[in-house]
Design a protein around this motif. Structure first.
Motif, PDB file in Angstrom:
ATOM      1  N   ARG A 150     -67.355  -1.081 -70.849  1.00 54.11           N
ATOM      2  CA  ARG A 150     -66.634  -1.943 -69.911  1.00 54.11           C
ATOM      3  C   ARG A 150     -65.321  -1.271 -69.510  1.00 54.11           C
ATOM      4  NH1 ARG A 150     -70.769  -4.441 -70.367  1.00 54.11           N
ATOM      5  NH2 ARG A 150     -71.055  -6.709 -70.453  1.00 54.11           N
ATOM      6  N   THR A 151     -64.897  -1.517 -68.276  1.00 56.26           N
ATOM      7  CA  THR A 151     -63.614  -1.028 -67.791  1.00 56.26           C
ATOM      8  C   THR A 151     -62.749  -2.235 -67.447  1.00 56.26           C
ATOM      9  OG1 THR A 151     -64.668   0.925 -66.849  1.00 56.26           O
ATOM     10  CG2 THR A 151     -62.436   0.413 -66.102  1.00 56.26           C
ATOM     11  N   PRO A 152     -61.766  -2.571 -68.269  1.00 62.42           N
ATOM     12  CA  PRO A 152     -60.938  -3.746 -67.986  1.00 62.42           C
ATOM     13  C   PRO A 152     -60.083  -3.519 -66.747  1.00 62.42           C
ATOM     14  CG  PRO A 152     -60.012  -2.475 -69.792  1.00 62.42           C
ATOM     15  CD  PRO A 152     -61.343  -1.858 -69.487  1.00 62.42           C
ATOM     16  N   GLY A 153     -59.690  -4.618 -66.129  1.00 63.67           N
ATOM     17  CA  GLY A 153     -58.813  -4.510 -64.966  1.00 63.67           C
ATOM     18  C   GLY A 153     -59.203  -5.491 -63.872  1.00 63.67           C
ATOM     19  N   ARG A 154     -58.508  -5.422 -62.750  1.00 58.22           N
ATOM     20  CA  ARG A 154     -58.740  -6.320 -61.621  1.00 58.22           C
ATOM     21  C   ARG A 154     -59.669  -5.671 -60.602  1.00 58.22           C
ATOM     22  NH1 ARG A 154     -53.149  -8.351 -59.276  1.00 58.22           N
ATOM     23  NH2 ARG A 154     -54.629  -9.600 -58.079  1.00 58.22           N
ATOM     24  N   ILE A 155     -60.345  -6.510 -59.841  1.00 57.90           N
ATOM     25  CA  ILE A 155     -61.232  -6.036 -58.780  1.00 57.90           C
ATOM     26  C   ILE A 155     -60.462  -6.062 -57.458  1.00 57.90           C
ATOM     27  CG2 ILE A 155     -63.419  -6.364 -57.603  1.00 57.90           C
ATOM     28  CD1 ILE A 155     -63.681  -5.674 -60.550  1.00 57.90           C
ATOM     29  N   ASP A 156     -60.435  -4.926 -56.779  1.00 55.11           N
ATOM     30  CA  ASP A 156     -59.684  -4.796 -55.527  1.00 55.11           C
ATOM     31  C   ASP A 156     -60.512  -5.340 -54.365  1.00 55.11           C
ATOM     32  OD1 ASP A 156     -57.954  -4.060 -53.510  1.00 55.11           O
ATOM     33  OD2 ASP A 156     -58.479  -1.932 -53.576  1.00 55.11           O
ATOM     34  N   VAL A 157     -60.550  -6.677 -54.254  1.00 55.51           N
ATOM     35  CA  VAL A 157     -61.351  -7.318 -53.205  1.00 55.51           C
ATOM     36  C   VAL A 157     -60.777  -7.004 -51.825  1.00 55.51           C
ATOM     37  CG1 VAL A 157     -62.162  -9.528 -52.299  1.00 55.51           C
ATOM     38  CG2 VAL A 157     -62.058  -9.159 -54.778  1.00 55.51           C
ATOM     39  N   ALA A 158     -59.458  -7.048 -51.691  1.00 57.49           N
ATOM     40  CA  ALA A 158     -58.833  -6.773 -50.389  1.00 57.49           C
ATOM     41  C   ALA A 158     -59.165  -5.363 -49.918  1.00 57.49           C
ATOM     42  CB  ALA A 158     -57.322  -6.961 -50.492  1.00 57.49           C
ATOM     43  N   GLY A 159     -59.109  -4.398 -50.834  1.00 57.60           N
ATOM     44  CA  GLY A 159     -59.442  -3.026 -50.463  1.00 57.60           C
ATOM     45  C   GLY A 159     -60.884  -2.890 -50.026  1.00 57.60           C
ATOM     46  N   ALA A 160     -61.789  -3.587 -50.714  1.00 56.56           N
ATOM     47  CA  ALA A 160     -63.206  -3.536 -50.352  1.00 56.56           C
ATOM     48  C   ALA A 160     -63.441  -4.122 -48.967  1.00 56.56           C
ATOM     49  CB  ALA A 160     -64.038  -4.283 -51.392  1.00 56.56           C
ATOM     50  N   LEU A 161     -62.766  -5.232 -48.660  1.00 53.68           N
ATOM     51  CA  LEU A 161     -62.923  -5.861 -47.346  1.00 53.68           C
ATOM     52  C   LEU A 161     -62.369  -4.979 -46.234  1.00 53.68           C
ATOM     53  CD1 LEU A 161     -62.007  -9.570 -48.213  1.00 53.68           C
ATOM     54  CD2 LEU A 161     -64.277  -8.618 -47.753  1.00 53.68           C
ATOM     55  N   LEU A 162     -61.216  -4.354 -46.477  1.00 55.77           N
ATOM     56  CA  LEU A 162     -60.636  -3.470 -45.468  1.00 55.77           C
ATOM     57  C   LEU A 162     -61.517  -2.243 -45.234  1.00 55.77           C
ATOM     58  CD1 LEU A 162     -56.861  -3.599 -46.468  1.00 55.77           C
ATOM     59  CD2 LEU A 162     -57.849  -4.436 -44.330  1.00 55.77           C
ATOM     60  N   LEU A 163     -62.013  -1.650 -46.309  1.00 57.45           N
ATOM     61  CA  LEU A 163     -62.870  -0.476 -46.178  1.00 57.45           C
ATOM     62  C   LEU A 163     -64.168  -0.834 -45.459  1.00 57.45           C
ATOM     63  CD1 LEU A 163     -63.596   2.459 -46.805  1.00 57.45           C
ATOM     64  CD2 LEU A 163     -64.391   1.717 -49.065  1.00 57.45           C
ATOM     65  N   GLY A 164     -64.820  -1.908 -45.900  1.00 58.91           N
ATOM     66  CA  GLY A 164     -66.067  -2.322 -45.261  1.00 58.91           C
ATOM     67  C   GLY A 164     -65.873  -2.733 -43.820  1.00 58.91           C
ATOM     68  N   GLY A 165     -64.802  -3.472 -43.544  1.00 56.74           N
ATOM     69  CA  GLY A 165     -64.533  -3.894 -42.175  1.00 56.74           C
ATOM     70  C   GLY A 165     -64.251  -2.723 -41.252  1.00 56.74           C
ATOM     71  N   GLY A 166     -63.515  -1.734 -41.747  1.00 53.59           N
ATOM     72  CA  GLY A 166     -63.232  -0.550 -40.939  1.00 53.59           C
ATOM     73  C   GLY A 166     -64.489   0.211 -40.590  1.00 53.59           C
ATOM     74  N   LEU A 167     -65.390   0.365 -41.557  1.00 48.82           N
ATOM     75  CA  LEU A 167     -66.649   1.051 -41.305  1.00 48.82           C
ATOM     76  C   LEU A 167     -67.506   0.274 -40.309  1.00 48.82           C
ATOM     77  CD1 LEU A 167     -67.574   2.131 -44.953  1.00 48.82           C
ATOM     78  CD2 LEU A 167     -66.563   3.543 -43.156  1.00 48.82           C
ATOM     79  N   ALA A 168     -67.571  -1.048 -40.457  1.00 50.41           N
ATOM     80  CA  ALA A 168     -68.385  -1.872 -39.561  1.00 50.41           C
ATOM     81  C   ALA A 168     -67.867  -1.814 -38.130  1.00 50.41           C
ATOM     82  CB  ALA A 168     -68.396  -3.317 -40.066  1.00 50.41           C
ATOM     83  N   LEU A 169     -66.567  -1.883 -37.948  1.00 48.18           N
ATOM     84  CA  LEU A 169     -66.000  -1.843 -36.599  1.00 48.18           C
ATOM     85  C   LEU A 169     -66.208  -0.478 -35.955  1.00 48.18           C
ATOM     86  CD1 LEU A 169     -62.719  -3.831 -37.306  1.00 48.18           C
ATOM     87  CD2 LEU A 169     -64.565  -4.534 -35.771  1.00 48.18           C
ATOM     88  N   GLY A 170     -66.145   0.584 -36.747  1.00 49.94           N
ATOM     89  CA  GLY A 170     -66.420   1.916 -36.213  1.00 49.94           C
ATOM     90  C   GLY A 170     -67.852   2.038 -35.725  1.00 49.94           C
ATOM     91  N   ALA A 171     -68.802   1.493 -36.511  1.00 50.84           N
ATOM     92  CA  ALA A 171     -70.203   1.518 -36.103  1.00 50.84           C
ATOM     93  C   ALA A 171     -70.419   0.670 -34.850  1.00 50.84           C
ATOM     94  CB  ALA A 171     -71.089   1.013 -37.244  1.00 50.84           C
ATOM     95  N   ALA A 172     -69.728  -0.461 -34.766  1.00 50.86           N
ATOM     96  CA  ALA A 172     -69.856  -1.317 -33.589  1.00 50.86           C
ATOM     97  C   ALA A 172     -69.370  -0.591 -32.331  1.00 50.86           C
ATOM     98  CB  ALA A 172     -69.064  -2.609 -33.796  1.00 50.86           C
ATOM     99  N   TYR A 173     -68.323   0.209 -32.477  1.00 52.83           N
ATOM    100  CA  TYR A 173     -67.824   0.968 -31.321  1.00 52.83           C
ATOM    101  C   TYR A 173     -68.873   1.963 -30.829  1.00 52.83           C
ATOM    102  CZ  TYR A 173     -65.079   4.253 -28.556  1.00 52.83           C
ATOM    103  OH  TYR A 173     -64.621   5.064 -27.546  1.00 52.83           O
ATOM    104  N   LEU A 174     -69.529   2.652 -31.763  1.00 54.97           N
ATOM    105  CA  LEU A 174     -70.564   3.610 -31.384  1.00 54.97           C
ATOM    106  C   LEU A 174     -71.717   2.909 -30.678  1.00 54.97           C
ATOM    107  CD1 LEU A 174     -70.730   5.838 -34.589  1.00 54.97           C
ATOM    108  CD2 LEU A 174     -69.763   6.462 -32.370  1.00 54.97           C
ATOM    109  N   SER A 175     -72.007   1.686 -31.107  1.00 52.05           N
ATOM    110  CA  SER A 175     -73.122   0.950 -30.524  1.00 52.05           C
ATOM    111  C   SER A 175     -72.779   0.393 -29.143  1.00 52.05           C
ATOM    112  CB  SER A 175     -73.530  -0.195 -31.456  1.00 52.05           C
ATOM    113  OG  SER A 175     -74.517  -1.008 -30.858  1.00 52.05           O
ATOM    114  N   PHE A 176     -71.666  -0.317 -29.048  1.00 51.76           N
ATOM    115  CA  PHE A 176     -71.344  -1.012 -27.810  1.00 51.76           C
ATOM    116  C   PHE A 176     -70.658  -0.125 -26.784  1.00 51.76           C
ATOM    117  CE2 PHE A 176     -71.226  -4.667 -30.898  1.00 51.76           C
ATOM    118  CZ  PHE A 176     -72.425  -5.212 -30.474  1.00 51.76           C
TER     119      PHE A 176
END
Length: 480
Positions: free
Chosen positions: A196-222
């Motif tokens: 086990r690795t104790p500590g906090r889960i960086d939910v905000a970082g995951a959302l920012l990273l995932g959102g940035g990737l999704a918006l980049g893909a949307a730009y390529l599509s649209f």
């Protein structure tokens, strides 16, 4: 619930065979999420009346890139088996949504939820590392990550026939049933990790990273449909999200991806994986489109025929299993960096061959087989590299970064290829079709990606020269 073994497997035995069988079945389910929809892609395009195949095909992989970092950190903290069961349940829910979706965007929402299954792949690798000693672990990783491709030998023919009779929905019925079944098997037949690795889960970082990737893909599509300038807000918003993630990752003590502790070998590995697997996955999408066009149409390409879909998407599954298994075995002798470079070389040959094979089914089948060898080799070698570069308490997190690269490469190159095809369409007999210029431009992009990956792979081999394949497993300095 089985007890966790006190010592890791050092060789094959009955218990290990059973555990590998369960993990293989999990990745068969993942295959129904990632690969099987490609077989019915033309039917989905017709059903939803869209000219955006990349959204139908790659939305689950894009979601996988969003899910993986968060699930990787969560698995290191709460246990790999527990998080694997969660991803399988989400995959079942997503399959149900896709099956009954009344519109394109509801379908894509289902694919986003179903995309959690993509994380199952790196979680099975992490479980293998917990169960096995390094040398046998590399071989088992090759089997677990690519052995599921045997399912593709018959499924390509089967889904093609069933798709004609029952519609594209049959793929998601099978996927949902497998997700529920494997969730039960994993819960009751596999042990939970003790690391086990104790500590906090960086939910905000995951959302920012995932959102940035999704918006980049949307730009390529649209961008190709509405204009690159009009779609500019999408890429700007995506860039802002990624900048926010980068700044947050440097400030929080436990970011979702620790960019300060990647190290040159891991960075090179991730770059090779993103380019190599992305090029392969984009060719897979192209094969699906080529099988819908007959050479007799005079477009300069086309592979339509009774056996085309099976030859290009079914039989080469043998190559994926062969490539992954051999890469795992060879990694114990020459190291995973060298096997990664060999996979890139095979992919380059297979992609270049498509310039001459776009209208010749037997030659295209050979190219597809070479690319399938590449796929098995790259995935197995990428995860094996991660395993020798990460300490035990960070196996899932580092493996998730490899999974992000696999998903990201697929998404970006699929969307880029789809944009090239859309921008170069021609009208033939009153109907629009992809032009030869677009098809060969698509192949050229894949070739360029493999060539760049080759240069990076050679550099990686040089950094690992003289280092035994399994010497640094579990080393706290593996990422440096």
């Amino acid at each position: 619930m089985p007890d966790y073994p006190g010592t890791r497997h050092t060789g094959w035995n009955r218990l290990l065979v059973g555990q590998v069988a369960v993990l293989l079945l999990v990745n068969v389910m993942v295959d129904t999420v990632i690969t099987a929809p490609v077989i019915v892609l033309p039917r989905m395009i017709e059903h939803f009346g869209t000219d955006q195949p990349a959204w139908l095909n790659s939305s689950a992989m894009l979601a996988g890139a969003m899910w993986s970092p968060l699930l990787g950190k969560t698995a290191d903290r709460h246990g790999k088996r527990k998080v694997l069961v969660l991803t399988l349940v989400l995959a079942a829910v997503g399959a149900l949504v896709c099956m009954v979706a009344p519109s394109l965007w509801v379908f894509i929402l289902g694919r986003v939820v179903q995309g959690a299954a993509v994380a199952s792949l790196f979680l099975t690798v992490g479980i293998v590392r917990d169960l096995c000693a390094p040398r046998i672990g590399m071989i088992v990783t090759g089997i677990v990550t690519t052995g599921n491709a045997v399912f593709g030998i018959g499924s390509a023919f089967l889904f093609d026939v069933l798709g004609d009779v029952y519609g594209y929905q049959v793929v998601f019925v099978v996927s949902g049933v497998l997700a529920v079944s494997t969730a039960i098997l994993v819960r009751f037949l596999l042990p939970e990790s003790l690391v086990r690795t104790p500590g906090r889960i960086d939910v905000a970082g995951a959302l920012l990273l995932g959102g940035g990737l999704a918006l980049g893909a949307a730009y390529l599509s649209f961008g190709s449909e509405y204009g690159w300038f009009r779609a500019l807000p999408l890429v700007l918003a995506g860039a802002a999200a990624l900048v926010g993630w980068f700044l947050l990752a440097r400030r929080v003590p436990e970011p979702v991806v620790d960019i300060t502790d990647l190290g040159r070998p891991l960075v090179l590995t991730l770059l090779v994986v993103v380019l190599g697997t992305g090029a392969y996955q984009s060719m897979l999408q192209l094969f699906s489109l080529l099988t819908e066009v007959s050479p007799d149409q005079g477009l300069g390409y086309g592979l339509a025929g009774g056996a085309a879909i099976g030859l290009l998407l079914g039989l080469p599954s043998i190559g994926i299993v062969l490539g992954g298994t051999l890469a795992g075995a060879l990694a114990t002798r020459i190291g995973p960096a060298a096997t990664l470079a060999a996979g890139v070389a095979l992919g380059t040959v297979g992609t270049v061959g498509l310039f001459a094979a776009a209208a010749t089914l037997p030659l295209a089948a050979v190219c597809s087989f070479l690319l399938s060898l590449t796929a098995g080799t790259l995935v197995t070698s990428g995860f094996n590299m991660a395993s020798i570069l990460a300490p035990p308490q960070r196996q899932a997190a580092v493996s998730s970064q490899v999974m992000v690269m696999i998903a990201l490469g697929s998404v970006v190159l699929n969307f880029v290829g789809a944009a090239v095809l859309k921008a170069t369409r021609v009208t033939v007999g009153g109907a629009t079709a992809n032009s030869a210029t677009g098809v060969f431009g698509y192949v050229g992009i894949g070739t360029a990606a493999f060539l760049v990956a080759g240069v990076l792979a050679v550099s990686l081999v040089r950094t690992q020269r003289g280092t035994p394949a399994t010497e640094r497993v579990g080393s706290s300095h593996g990422l440096g």
